[in-house]
Design a protein around this motif. Sequence first.
Motif, PDB file in Angstrom:
ATOM      1  N   GLN A   1      20.717  -5.914  38.616  1.00 28.16           N
ATOM      2  CA  GLN A   1      21.252  -5.597  37.298  1.00 28.16           C
ATOM      3  C   GLN A   1      22.751  -5.315  37.360  1.00 28.16           C
ATOM      4  O   GLN A   1      23.524  -5.784  36.520  1.00 28.16           O
ATOM      5  CB  GLN A   1      20.507  -4.384  36.718  1.00 28.16           C
ATOM      6  CG  GLN A   1      20.949  -3.974  35.320  1.00 28.16           C
ATOM      7  CD  GLN A   1      20.309  -4.821  34.234  1.00 28.16           C
ATOM      8  OE1 GLN A   1      19.930  -5.967  34.471  1.00 28.16           O
ATOM      9  NE2 GLN A   1      20.196  -4.256  33.040  1.00 28.16           N
TER      10      GLN A   1
ATOM     11  N   PHE B   1      20.437 -12.828  31.746  1.00 31.32           N
ATOM     12  CA  PHE B   1      19.893 -12.060  30.632  1.00 31.32           C
ATOM     13  C   PHE B   1      19.213 -13.009  29.657  1.00 31.32           C
ATOM     14  O   PHE B   1      19.712 -14.109  29.401  1.00 31.32           O
ATOM     15  CB  PHE B   1      21.000 -11.259  29.938  1.00 31.32           C
ATOM     16  CG  PHE B   1      21.551 -10.161  30.793  1.00 31.32           C
ATOM     17  CD1 PHE B   1      20.976  -8.904  30.787  1.00 31.32           C
ATOM     18  CD2 PHE B   1      22.641 -10.395  31.624  1.00 31.32           C
ATOM     19  CE1 PHE B   1      21.475  -7.892  31.591  1.00 31.32           C
ATOM     20  CE2 PHE B   1      23.145  -9.392  32.427  1.00 31.32           C
ATOM     21  CZ  PHE B   1      22.561  -8.129  32.414  1.00 31.32           C
TER      22      PHE B   1
ATOM     23  N   GLY C   1      19.346  -7.314  24.928  1.00 29.26           N
ATOM     24  CA  GLY C   1      19.200  -6.741  26.262  1.00 29.26           C
ATOM     25  C   GLY C   1      20.530  -6.680  27.002  1.00 29.26           C
ATOM     26  O   GLY C   1      20.831  -5.693  27.682  1.00 29.26           O
TER      27      GLY C   1
ATOM     28  N   ARG D   1      22.717  -3.797  25.524  1.00 31.48           N
ATOM     29  CA  ARG D   1      22.321  -2.467  26.000  1.00 31.48           C
ATOM     30  C   ARG D   1      22.785  -2.235  27.427  1.00 31.48           C
ATOM     31  O   ARG D   1      23.330  -1.172  27.761  1.00 31.48           O
ATOM     32  CB  ARG D   1      20.793  -2.308  25.911  1.00 31.48           C
ATOM     33  CG  ARG D   1      20.268  -2.104  24.506  1.00 31.48           C
ATOM     34  CD  ARG D   1      18.817  -1.654  24.539  1.00 31.48           C
ATOM     35  NE  ARG D   1      17.956  -2.642  25.179  1.00 31.48           N
ATOM     36  CZ  ARG D   1      17.352  -3.631  24.534  1.00 31.48           C
ATOM     37  NH1 ARG D   1      17.528  -3.776  23.212  1.00 31.48           N
ATOM     38  NH2 ARG D   1      16.579  -4.490  25.181  1.00 31.48           N
TER      39      ARG D   1
END
Length: 314
Positions: free
Chosen positions: A65, A93, A98, A101
């Motif tokens: 991430q 992604f 998403g 965020r």
Amino acid sequence: MRTRPTDAHRLEYEQRVNRVIDHVRDHLADELSLAGLARVAAFSPFHFHRVFTAVTGETLFGFIQRLRIERAAVALSLHAERSVLAVALDHGFTSAAGFARAFRARFGMSASAWRDGGARRWRRRHHPDRKPGKVIRKAGKARRASPRDPRRMTTAMGVRIVQAPPYHVAYMRHVGPYGTHGIPALWARLGRWMQGRAIGPEGRITLGIAYDDPAVTAAEHCRYDACVVVPPDFAPDRAVNLMDVAGGTYAVGTFVGAAHEITGVWDRVFATWLPGSGWQPDDRPCFELYRGDPTVDEKAGSFRCDLLLPVRPL
């Protein structure tokens, strides 16, 4: 059988983890599963997440991430002609929401604000001495332990290699968060059942088996079995199930302490002993083995058990 740690063994761990880091860097837009990355490293998928964390200091999915967000931030700065959504999709992604965020959680601003001068302000605030043009640091490699690194203190672990027998067990299962609520209550329930079956502590062997890594598996899905070894012809009732726990080669260390300390000792086995041992985790669950009454100090809540990690040669 005791093993001596070597720098060559530790280097082998670092090289395998670095292959995964390189693979992630080159395939950020692809699906990156635990099983697939474990294959890249040639480690058991059952234990790879803990191996990666032990060697790098980051969780596997936290690293993925972080790298996706940092590489996307670079792309946003360098390719003003590309839409935010296109950059997000290019870096793994699956939705704009998403990505939004995750980007705000990492940099404290939206991707649009990042492009509109936010990147320069963020770099000045966090990296005032950085040379112009170096936007985000490159992905790190697995860390080489320094002579003072506590991960090198392998001889103090007292870990030995044994051939453990298979165990036929009766068990009760807890599904939910690991911790001080569900699991002690599970053991208390098994204890009452054993009392009713006149299975006393004399000569008794009990096992605690945690099947899931809470860093990977959602807490509500984590599974833990409280087990007692029973004869092959044991007749179960509706309160328990029966299963066989595989024997084989295990690394074994002795734990003495309270329940809240045991996770830290497991982490030391993975981070301190394993990378330099010449062994790697096998694709079977770890478990804790208790002989007789394991209580050491009832008032302090301390007990004694063996920690068994299934291994195979590196």
